[in-house]
Motif scaffolding. Structure first.
Motif, PDB file in Angstrom:
ATOM      1  N   LEU A  43       0.800  -1.226   0.000  1.00 13.70           N
ATOM      2  CA  LEU A  43       0.000   0.000   0.000  1.00 13.70           C
ATOM      3  C   LEU A  43       0.830   1.272   0.000  1.00 13.70           C
ATOM      4  O   LEU A  43       0.309   2.345  -0.325  1.00 13.70           O
ATOM      5  N   GLY A  44       2.096   1.182   0.372  1.00 14.78           N
ATOM      6  CA  GLY A  44       2.936   2.370   0.412  1.00 14.78           C
ATOM      7  C   GLY A  44       2.337   3.442   1.315  1.00 14.78           C
ATOM      8  O   GLY A  44       1.904   3.166   2.434  1.00 14.78           O
ATOM      9  N   GLY A  45       2.284   4.660   0.813  1.00 17.22           N
ATOM     10  CA  GLY A  45       1.771   5.770   1.601  1.00 17.22           C
ATOM     11  C   GLY A  45       0.274   5.744   1.826  1.00 17.22           C
ATOM     12  O   GLY A  45      -0.262   6.601   2.529  1.00 17.22           O
ATOM     13  N   ARG A  46      -0.416   4.771   1.238  1.00 16.29           N
ATOM     14  CA  ARG A  46      -1.868   4.675   1.409  1.00 16.29           C
ATOM     15  C   ARG A  46      -2.263   3.813   2.600  1.00 16.29           C
ATOM     16  O   ARG A  46      -3.453   3.528   2.798  1.00 16.29           O
ATOM     17  N   GLN A  47      -1.307   3.372   3.390  1.00  8.55           N
ATOM     18  CA  GLN A  47      -1.599   2.429   4.467  1.00  8.55           C
ATOM     19  C   GLN A  47      -2.597   3.008   5.476  1.00  8.55           C
ATOM     20  O   GLN A  47      -3.558   2.338   5.866  1.00  8.55           O
ATOM     21  N   GLN A  48      -2.379   4.241   5.898  1.00 10.41           N
ATOM     22  CA  GLN A  48      -3.288   4.857   6.864  1.00 10.41           C
ATOM     23  C   GLN A  48      -4.664   5.079   6.232  1.00 10.41           C
ATOM     24  O   GLN A  48      -5.696   4.852   6.868  1.00 10.41           O
ATOM     25  N   ASN A  49      -4.674   5.524   4.976  1.00  8.73           N
ATOM     26  CA  ASN A  49      -5.947   5.713   4.289  1.00  8.73           C
ATOM     27  C   ASN A  49      -6.710   4.399   4.168  1.00  8.73           C
ATOM     28  O   ASN A  49      -7.949   4.381   4.249  1.00  8.73           O
ATOM     29  N   ALA A  50      -5.997   3.309   3.951  1.00  9.80           N
ATOM     30  CA  ALA A  50      -6.642   2.005   3.838  1.00  9.80           C
ATOM     31  C   ALA A  50      -7.344   1.636   5.140  1.00  9.80           C
ATOM     32  O   ALA A  50      -8.485   1.153   5.133  1.00  9.80           O
ATOM     33  N   ALA A  51      -6.667   1.857   6.265  1.00  7.67           N
ATOM     34  CA  ALA A  51      -7.275   1.557   7.567  1.00  7.67           C
ATOM     35  C   ALA A  51      -8.473   2.455   7.831  1.00  7.67           C
ATOM     36  O   ALA A  51      -9.510   2.009   8.330  1.00  7.67           O
ATOM     37  N   GLN A  52      -8.350   3.742   7.480  1.00  3.15           N
ATOM     38  CA  GLN A  52      -9.466   4.669   7.669  1.00  3.15           C
ATOM     39  C   GLN A  52     -10.653   4.257   6.807  1.00  3.15           C
ATOM     40  O   GLN A  52     -11.804   4.273   7.253  1.00  3.15           O
ATOM     41  N   GLY A  53     -10.380   3.918   5.556  1.00  5.89           N
ATOM     42  CA  GLY A  53     -11.453   3.529   4.653  1.00  5.89           C
ATOM     43  C   GLY A  53     -12.133   2.244   5.076  1.00  5.89           C
ATOM     44  O   GLY A  53     -13.363   2.133   5.041  1.00  5.89           O
ATOM     45  N   LEU A  54     -11.346   1.255   5.482  1.00  8.79           N
ATOM     46  CA  LEU A  54     -11.915  -0.007   5.940  1.00  8.79           C
ATOM     47  C   LEU A  54     -12.770   0.226   7.180  1.00  8.79           C
ATOM     48  O   LEU A  54     -13.857  -0.350   7.320  1.00  8.79           O
ATOM     49  N   GLY A  55     -12.292   1.080   8.072  1.00 11.88           N
ATOM     50  CA  GLY A  55     -13.076   1.399   9.266  1.00 11.88           C
ATOM     51  C   GLY A  55     -14.382   2.081   8.917  1.00 11.88           C
ATOM     52  O   GLY A  55     -15.448   1.754   9.459  1.00 11.88           O
ATOM     53  N   ALA A  56     -14.325   3.021   7.969  1.00  8.24           N
ATOM     54  CA  ALA A  56     -15.536   3.740   7.568  1.00  8.24           C
ATOM     55  C   ALA A  56     -16.547   2.804   6.918  1.00  8.24           C
ATOM     56  O   ALA A  56     -17.755   2.905   7.158  1.00  8.24           O
ATOM     57  N   ALA A  57     -16.061   1.882   6.098  1.00  8.86           N
ATOM     58  CA  ALA A  57     -16.958   0.998   5.357  1.00  8.86           C
ATOM     59  C   ALA A  57     -17.569  -0.090   6.224  1.00  8.86           C
ATOM     60  O   ALA A  57     -18.662  -0.581   5.933  1.00  8.86           O
ATOM     61  N   THR A  58     -16.878  -0.478   7.284  1.00 11.78           N
ATOM     62  CA  THR A  58     -17.313  -1.639   8.061  1.00 11.78           C
ATOM     63  C   THR A  58     -17.725  -1.318   9.485  1.00 11.78           C
ATOM     64  O   THR A  58     -18.241  -2.183  10.181  1.00 11.78           O
ATOM     65  N   GLY A  59     -17.474  -0.083   9.940  1.00 13.19           N
ATOM     66  CA  GLY A  59     -17.813   0.265  11.309  1.00 13.19           C
ATOM     67  C   GLY A  59     -16.763  -0.141  12.328  1.00 13.19           C
ATOM     68  O   GLY A  59     -16.972   0.011  13.537  1.00 13.19           O
ATOM     69  N   LEU A  60     -15.623  -0.651  11.873  1.00  9.95           N
ATOM     70  CA  LEU A  60     -14.531  -0.988  12.793  1.00  9.95           C
ATOM     71  C   LEU A  60     -13.820   0.299  13.216  1.00  9.95           C
ATOM     72  O   LEU A  60     -13.813   1.284  12.488  1.00  9.95           O
ATOM     73  N   GLY A  61     -13.190   0.251  14.382  1.00  9.09           N
ATOM     74  CA  GLY A  61     -12.288   1.325  14.746  1.00  9.09           C
ATOM     75  C   GLY A  61     -11.059   1.267  13.867  1.00  9.09           C
ATOM     76  O   GLY A  61     -10.710   0.209  13.319  1.00  9.09           O
ATOM     77  N   GLN A  62     -10.384   2.391  13.710  1.00  2.00           N
ATOM     78  CA  GLN A  62      -9.217   2.410  12.823  1.00  2.00           C
ATOM     79  C   GLN A  62      -8.133   1.451  13.315  1.00  2.00           C
ATOM     80  O   GLN A  62      -7.444   0.818  12.513  1.00  2.00           O
ATOM     81  N   GLY A  63      -7.982   1.330  14.623  1.00  2.00           N
ATOM     82  CA  GLY A  63      -6.989   0.408  15.171  1.00  2.00           C
ATOM     83  C   GLY A  63      -7.310  -1.030  14.816  1.00  2.00           C
ATOM     84  O   GLY A  63      -6.427  -1.808  14.430  1.00  2.00           O
ATOM     85  N   GLN A  64      -8.604  -1.399  14.941  1.00  2.00           N
ATOM     86  CA  GLN A  64      -9.020  -2.751  14.569  1.00  2.00           C
ATOM     87  C   GLN A  64      -8.824  -2.984  13.074  1.00  2.00           C
ATOM     88  O   GLN A  64      -8.360  -4.048  12.654  1.00  2.00           O
ATOM     89  N   ALA A  65      -9.176  -1.974  12.273  1.00  2.00           N
ATOM     90  CA  ALA A  65      -9.028  -2.113  10.826  1.00  2.00           C
ATOM     91  C   ALA A  65      -7.569  -2.276  10.441  1.00  2.00           C
ATOM     92  O   ALA A  65      -7.217  -3.103   9.586  1.00  2.00           O
ATOM     93  N   SER A  66      -6.690  -1.502  11.072  1.00  6.28           N
ATOM     94  CA  SER A  66      -5.266  -1.603  10.788  1.00  6.28           C
ATOM     95  C   SER A  66      -4.729  -2.974  11.191  1.00  6.28           C
ATOM     96  O   SER A  66      -3.953  -3.600  10.450  1.00  6.28           O
ATOM     97  N   SER A  67      -5.159  -3.464  12.352  1.00  3.27           N
ATOM     98  CA  SER A  67      -4.721  -4.786  12.810  1.00  3.27           C
ATOM     99  C   SER A  67      -5.187  -5.872  11.859  1.00  3.27           C
ATOM    100  O   SER A  67      -4.439  -6.817  11.561  1.00  3.27           O
ATOM    101  N   LEU A  68      -6.427  -5.746  11.373  1.00  3.52           N
ATOM    102  CA  LEU A  68      -6.951  -6.758  10.455  1.00  3.52           C
ATOM    103  C   LEU A  68      -6.146  -6.780   9.161  1.00  3.52           C
ATOM    104  O   LEU A  68      -5.794  -7.855   8.652  1.00  3.52           O
ATOM    105  N   LEU A  69      -5.838  -5.611   8.619  1.00  3.11           N
ATOM    106  CA  LEU A  69      -5.039  -5.561   7.391  1.00  3.11           C
ATOM    107  C   LEU A  69      -3.663  -6.192   7.607  1.00  3.11           C
ATOM    108  O   LEU A  69      -3.156  -6.903   6.731  1.00  3.11           O
ATOM    109  N   GLN A  70      -3.071  -5.956   8.770  1.00  2.00           N
ATOM    110  CA  GLN A  70      -1.759  -6.539   9.052  1.00  2.00           C
ATOM    111  C   GLN A  70      -1.845  -8.056   9.200  1.00  2.00           C
ATOM    112  O   GLN A  70      -0.892  -8.771   8.880  1.00  2.00           O
ATOM    113  N   MET A  71      -2.985  -8.553   9.701  1.00  2.00           N
ATOM    114  CA  MET A  71      -3.166 -10.003   9.789  1.00  2.00           C
ATOM    115  C   MET A  71      -3.359 -10.621   8.414  1.00  2.00           C
ATOM    116  O   MET A  71      -2.832 -11.701   8.118  1.00  2.00           O
TER     117      MET A  71
END
Length: 205
Positions: free
Chosen positions: A95-123
């Motif tokens: 994702l390069g520089g889009r990593q934070q945006n990816a977590a924010q977007g996933l959180g917005a789309a699914t209702g997860l917190g950004q921390g949970q979304a970031s952890s899920l992407l890393q998993m």
């Protein structure tokens, strides 16, 4: 509903793998499945975007061959849940520089917190890489799987990305919002919030 690679990998994660991810993130099984269903198209779409360039396809092919070939998804998940798997490093490449945006977007789309979304992407990142390696190189031994070449990898991922975009839904909208906008500054994901519907209620798609 999902595209071929996404659907196949999601199927392999059904049962205990999704239950283990749920426990790790503190989510219900249905929330986890919905979030994974949104995150996998984003990751595979990002890989397709990277592999659309000849050097990108060669670099990804080399990484799969060097670091991920022969790994079993179950053992990779066990490593990830134990704090290994190099998910953050893989996301940096994908994702390069889009990593934070990816977590924010996933959180917005699914209702997860950004921390949970970031952890899920890393998993999920190491699981996606192990899955692709298995798909690419299994044919060498068993006759099933894809022809092992950077060009073929780029073609397959390109087709997957195109299918995700055409299919739309949460995965396609999230991929477009994260990958097809400038990576500079904050991205407005307000248009994704309306997609959360069933996620916020913990329901299925």
């Amino acid at each position: 509903m999902n595209t071929p690679l996404t659907n196949d990998l999601l199927g392999q994660l059904q049962g205990q793998p999704l239950a283990d991810i749920s426990n790790q993130l503190g989510l219900s099984p249905s929330q986890t499945e919905n979030a994974v269903s949104a995150a996998l198209p984003l990751l595979l779409g990002a890989l397709g975007r990277n592999a659309s360039q000849p050097q990108g396809a060669e670099a990804l092919f080399g990484a799969l061959q060097r670091d991920h070939a022969g790994l079993d998804i179950g053992s990779v998940l066990g490593s990830v849940l134990g704090g290994g798997g190099q998910g953050g490093s893989i996301l940096g490449h994908v994702l390069g520089g889009r990593q934070q945006n990816a977590a924010q977007g996933l959180g917005a789309a699914t209702g997860l917190g950004q921390g949970q979304a970031s952890s899920l992407l890393q998993m999920l990142a190491p699981l996606v890489m192990a899955y692709l390696a298995k798909r690419m190189f299994a044919g060498n031994a068993g006759g099933s799987g894809l022809a092992a070449s950077p060009q073929q990898l780029g073609d397959v991922l390109g087709q997957e990305r195109q299918s995700i975009a055409q299919q739309g839904g949460v995965g396609g909208s999230l991929m477009g919002a994260v990958l097809d906008r400038d990576g500079d500054g904050d991205t407005d994901f307000s248009d994704l919030i309306g997609l959360a519907g069933s996620f916020l209620g913990g329901g299925r798609r």
